[in-house]
Design a protein around this motif. Structure first.
Motif, mmCIF file in Angstrom:
data_model
loop_
_atom_site.group_PDB
_atom_site.id
_atom_site.type_symbol
_atom_site.label_atom_id
_atom_site.label_comp_id
_atom_site.label_asym_id
_atom_site.label_seq_id
_atom_site.Cartn_x
_atom_site.Cartn_y
_atom_site.Cartn_z
ATOM 1 N N PHE A 1 97.134 -22.149 36.273
ATOM 2 C CA PHE A 1 95.957 -21.389 35.862
ATOM 3 C C PHE A 1 95.249 -20.861 37.102
ATOM 4 O O PHE A 1 94.960 -21.616 38.036
ATOM 5 N N ARG A 2 94.995 -19.565 37.150
ATOM 6 C CA ARG A 2 94.324 -18.950 38.291
ATOM 7 C C ARG A 2 92.853 -18.718 37.952
ATOM 8 O O ARG A 2 92.529 -18.050 36.973
ATOM 9 N N TYR A 3 91.987 -19.282 38.755
ATOM 10 C CA TYR A 3 90.544 -19.178 38.537
ATOM 11 C C TYR A 3 90.019 -17.972 39.314
ATOM 12 O O TYR A 3 90.217 -17.852 40.522
ATOM 13 N N ILE A 4 89.360 -17.063 38.621
ATOM 14 C CA ILE A 4 88.802 -15.868 39.259
ATOM 15 C C ILE A 4 87.299 -16.053 39.403
ATOM 16 O O ILE A 4 86.582 -16.227 38.417
ATOM 17 N N SER A 5 86.822 -16.046 40.645
ATOM 18 C CA SER A 5 85.395 -16.237 40.917
ATOM 19 C C SER A 5 84.667 -14.895 40.909
ATOM 20 O O SER A 5 85.182 -13.899 41.406
ATOM 21 N N ARG A 6 83.473 -14.907 40.372
ATOM 22 C CA ARG A 6 82.622 -13.729 40.404
ATOM 23 C C ARG A 6 81.266 -14.122 40.983
ATOM 24 O O ARG A 6 80.708 -15.148 40.622
ATOM 25 N N PHE A 7 80.774 -13.307 41.886
ATOM 26 C CA PHE A 7 79.529 -13.615 42.571
ATOM 27 C C PHE A 7 78.521 -12.492 42.354
ATOM 28 O O PHE A 7 78.882 -11.325 42.232
ATOM 29 N N THR A 8 77.271 -12.865 42.323
ATOM 30 C CA THR A 8 76.198 -11.891 42.165
ATOM 31 C C THR A 8 75.740 -11.406 43.533
ATOM 32 O O THR A 8 75.444 -12.208 44.417
ATOM 33 N N VAL A 9 75.701 -10.099 43.721
ATOM 34 C CA VAL A 9 75.238 -9.510 44.972
ATOM 35 C C VAL A 9 73.824 -8.999 44.771
ATOM 36 O O VAL A 9 73.550 -8.239 43.845
ATOM 37 N N GLU A 10 72.910 -9.439 45.625
ATOM 38 C CA GLU A 10 71.517 -9.033 45.518
ATOM 39 C C GLU A 10 71.077 -8.314 46.782
ATOM 40 O O GLU A 10 71.507 -8.653 47.874
ATOM 41 N N ASN A 11 70.231 -7.329 46.618
ATOM 42 C CA ASN A 11 69.687 -6.609 47.758
ATOM 43 C C ASN A 11 68.528 -7.394 48.363
ATOM 44 O O ASN A 11 67.636 -7.853 47.653
ATOM 45 N N VAL A 12 68.571 -7.587 49.674
ATOM 46 C CA VAL A 12 67.507 -8.308 50.368
ATOM 47 C C VAL A 12 66.427 -7.334 50.831
ATOM 48 O O VAL A 12 65.234 -7.547 50.613
ATOM 49 N N CYS A 13 66.846 -6.264 51.475
ATOM 50 C CA CYS A 13 65.908 -5.231 51.906
ATOM 51 C C CYS A 13 66.691 -3.972 52.231
ATOM 52 O O CYS A 13 67.916 -4.003 52.346
ATOM 53 N N GLY A 14 65.988 -2.865 52.375
ATOM 54 C CA GLY A 14 66.644 -1.595 52.642
ATOM 55 C C GLY A 14 66.921 -0.854 51.350
ATOM 56 O O GLY A 14 67.026 -1.451 50.283
ATOM 57 N N LYS A 15 67.018 0.464 51.449
ATOM 58 C CA LYS A 15 67.286 1.268 50.253
ATOM 59 C C LYS A 15 68.044 2.529 50.654
ATOM 60 O O LYS A 15 67.926 3.015 51.787
#
Length: 236
Positions: free
Chosen positions: A53-67
């Motif tokens: 069984f292959r586990y696929i990880s998903r991560f949340t990317v959040e903006n710290v600063c800058g636009k």
């Protein structure tokens, strides 16, 4: 998830499995590893399957600063900090979670910036071009290599990020000296206690803390004269 194997389970503790025909639905433990062995256990009997069984990880990317589309503004709270127009390069973190990043505009104008989510601020620590920075766990200080010849910055986070300009001792004999001009990276090895760096002339060199001095004039008058003539250091 659905596992199309007869009564199969991941080889980790799982709860509340549900079976339907030759399909077993289970909850996979969080981050069990990249590839997991699948097995089924009932009483004293167990069976391990060849398929994994292959586990696929998903991560949340959040903006710290800058636009996007913003101009350069470092110094203030994170909401007003903008860096899109300027290029962030390499960086590092300290144990307090502060992030330090070298920045420049296509190799011109730049420095070293502090970005702190905990304090909700950004701050210019160095306003001269810096190629790389690292945190030293023993001294609890930061060391940054400059594009200027023979210059290494020492930054003390415990003293309001005070910056001290330091210099490397010239090697002996002179024909073995390294051209420290525009050192592009720095790293520390805990095994031998050396800092390692690479110059723009593709030389790999190493040095220890005791090889750094503050008074370049008494160390090497010729180098001091060259640096001040080139306006690389200020004379107070």
């Amino acid at each position: 998830m659905l596992l199309n194997y007869q009564y199969t389970l991941i080889k980790r503790k799982v709860t509340s499995p549900q079976a339907a025909g030759n399909i077993l639905m289970v909850y996979a433990p969080k981050l069990p590893g990249d590839t997991c062995i699948i097995s089924v256990v009932k009483g004293n009997d167990s069976l391990t399957f060849d398929n994994k069984f292959r586990y696929i990880s998903r991560f949340t990317v959040e903006n710290v600063c800058g636009k996007t589309g913003s101009r350069y503004n470092i110094g203030g709270d994170l909401a007003s900090t903008t860096i899109e127009g300027w290029r962030l390069k390499v960086g590092c973190c300290d144990p307090e979670g502060n992030y330090y990043s070298c920045y420049s505009w296509f190799g011109h104008n730049g420095g070293l910036a502090l970005i702190s989510e905990k304090k909700n601020l950004s701050k210019k620590i160095i306003s001269e071009l810096v190629n790389d920075v690292m945190y030293h766990k023993v001294t609890e200080k930061l060391y940054a290599v400059s594009t200027q010849k023979n210059v290494i910055y020492e930054i003390d986070p415990s003293n309001d990020w005070k910056v001290k300009r330091r210099y490397l001792k010239p090697q002996d004999p002179p024909d073995k000296q390294v051209d420290y001009n525009s050192t592009s990276c720095i790293a520390y090895c805990t095994v031998d206690g050396y800092f390692y760096g690479r110059t723009a002339t593709k030389q790999l060199f190493r040095f220890k803390l005791e090889d750094m001095v503050e008074n370049i004039k008494s160390l090497d008058p010729l180098l001091y004269s060259h640096l001040t003539h080139q306006k690389y250091i200020r004379i107070k």
